[in-house]
Design a protein around this motif. Structure first.
Motif, PDB file in Angstrom:
ATOM      1  N   SER A 134       7.523  -6.840 -13.050  1.00 37.62           N
ATOM      2  CA  SER A 134       7.692  -7.388 -14.392  1.00 37.62           C
ATOM      3  C   SER A 134       6.368  -7.610 -15.108  1.00 37.62           C
ATOM      4  CB  SER A 134       8.464  -8.705 -14.318  1.00 37.62           C
ATOM      5  OG  SER A 134       7.736  -9.642 -13.539  1.00 37.62           O
ATOM      6  N   HIS A 135       5.249  -7.647 -14.402  1.00 35.45           N
ATOM      7  CA  HIS A 135       3.970  -7.930 -15.048  1.00 35.45           C
ATOM      8  C   HIS A 135       3.156  -6.686 -15.380  1.00 35.45           C
ATOM      9  CE1 HIS A 135       3.112  -7.645 -10.750  1.00 35.45           C
ATOM     10  NE2 HIS A 135       1.887  -7.310 -11.076  1.00 35.45           N
ATOM     11  N   MET A 136       3.533  -5.524 -14.868  1.00 38.70           N
ATOM     12  CA  MET A 136       2.788  -4.295 -15.156  1.00 38.70           C
ATOM     13  C   MET A 136       3.739  -3.221 -15.673  1.00 38.70           C
ATOM     14  SD  MET A 136       0.063  -4.015 -12.065  1.00 38.70           S
ATOM     15  CE  MET A 136      -0.728  -2.637 -12.846  1.00 38.70           C
ATOM     16  N   LYS A 137       3.871  -3.143 -16.991  1.00 38.48           N
ATOM     17  CA  LYS A 137       4.740  -2.142 -17.599  1.00 38.48           C
ATOM     18  C   LYS A 137       3.960  -1.388 -18.662  1.00 38.48           C
ATOM     19  CE  LYS A 137       8.906  -4.820 -17.036  1.00 38.48           C
ATOM     20  NZ  LYS A 137       9.898  -5.620 -17.717  1.00 38.48           N
ATOM     21  N   SER A 138       4.233  -0.094 -18.747  1.00 42.73           N
ATOM     22  CA  SER A 138       3.615   0.715 -19.789  1.00 42.73           C
ATOM     23  C   SER A 138       4.560   0.779 -20.991  1.00 42.73           C
ATOM     24  CB  SER A 138       3.329   2.123 -19.267  1.00 42.73           C
ATOM     25  OG  SER A 138       4.543   2.786 -18.999  1.00 42.73           O
ATOM     26  N   ARG A 139       4.096   1.417 -22.041  1.00 43.60           N
ATOM     27  CA  ARG A 139       4.959   1.583 -23.223  1.00 43.60           C
ATOM     28  C   ARG A 139       6.200   2.389 -22.894  1.00 43.60           C
ATOM     29  NH1 ARG A 139       1.877   2.588 -28.798  1.00 43.60           N
ATOM     30  NH2 ARG A 139       1.138   0.469 -29.030  1.00 43.60           N
ATOM     31  N   SER A 140       6.022   3.418 -22.086  1.00 38.97           N
ATOM     32  CA  SER A 140       7.181   4.247 -21.724  1.00 38.97           C
ATOM     33  C   SER A 140       8.179   3.460 -20.884  1.00 38.97           C
ATOM     34  CB  SER A 140       6.736   5.510 -21.001  1.00 38.97           C
ATOM     35  OG  SER A 140       6.126   5.192 -19.778  1.00 38.97           O
ATOM     36  N   ASP A 141       7.688   2.538 -20.038  1.00 40.90           N
ATOM     37  CA  ASP A 141       8.596   1.694 -19.258  1.00 40.90           C
ATOM     38  C   ASP A 141       9.424   0.803 -20.177  1.00 40.90           C
ATOM     39  OD1 ASP A 141       7.644   2.768 -16.896  1.00 40.90           O
ATOM     40  OD2 ASP A 141       6.188   1.158 -16.575  1.00 40.90           O
ATOM     41  N   TYR A 142       8.782   0.199 -21.158  1.00 39.25           N
ATOM     42  CA  TYR A 142       9.516  -0.639 -22.120  1.00 39.25           C
ATOM     43  C   TYR A 142      10.540   0.191 -22.892  1.00 39.25           C
ATOM     44  CZ  TYR A 142       6.574  -4.742 -21.457  1.00 39.25           C
ATOM     45  OH  TYR A 142       5.943  -5.839 -20.936  1.00 39.25           O
TER      46      TYR A 142
END
Length: 84
Positions: free
Chosen positions: A45-53
């Protein structure tokens, strides 16, 4: 008779449709990559990229037994215990 089989023609037609519009149809490898990306980004939950969002806003992973399917976000109106 055509030299290529029906299955080969079907796959080539699908790939042609994919090249025209990548919005609705994507190859199997891309399908499983998206499922893996959604699963890993929901754990971290603390390391997301734009594509993950983007993927998390568009899709959910439906898991029943050992089968995982990619569904559009908001298709199910009630919360279901199989959805990750």
């Amino acid at each position: 008779m055509a030299s290529e089989s029906i299955e080969e023609r079907f796959k080539s037609e699908l790939l042609r449709c994919y090249e025209e519009s990548k919005k609705y149809l994507f190859p199997k490898a891309e399908y499983y990559r998206r499922i893996g990306s959604i699963k890993s980004s929901s754990v971290n939950s603390h390391m997301k990229s734009r594509s993950d969002y983007y993927l998390l806003s568009k899709y959910e992973v439906l898991k029943c037994g050992d089968v995982e399917k990619l569904i559009k976000n908001g298709q199910m109106q009630t919360s279901h215990p199989c959805i990750m």
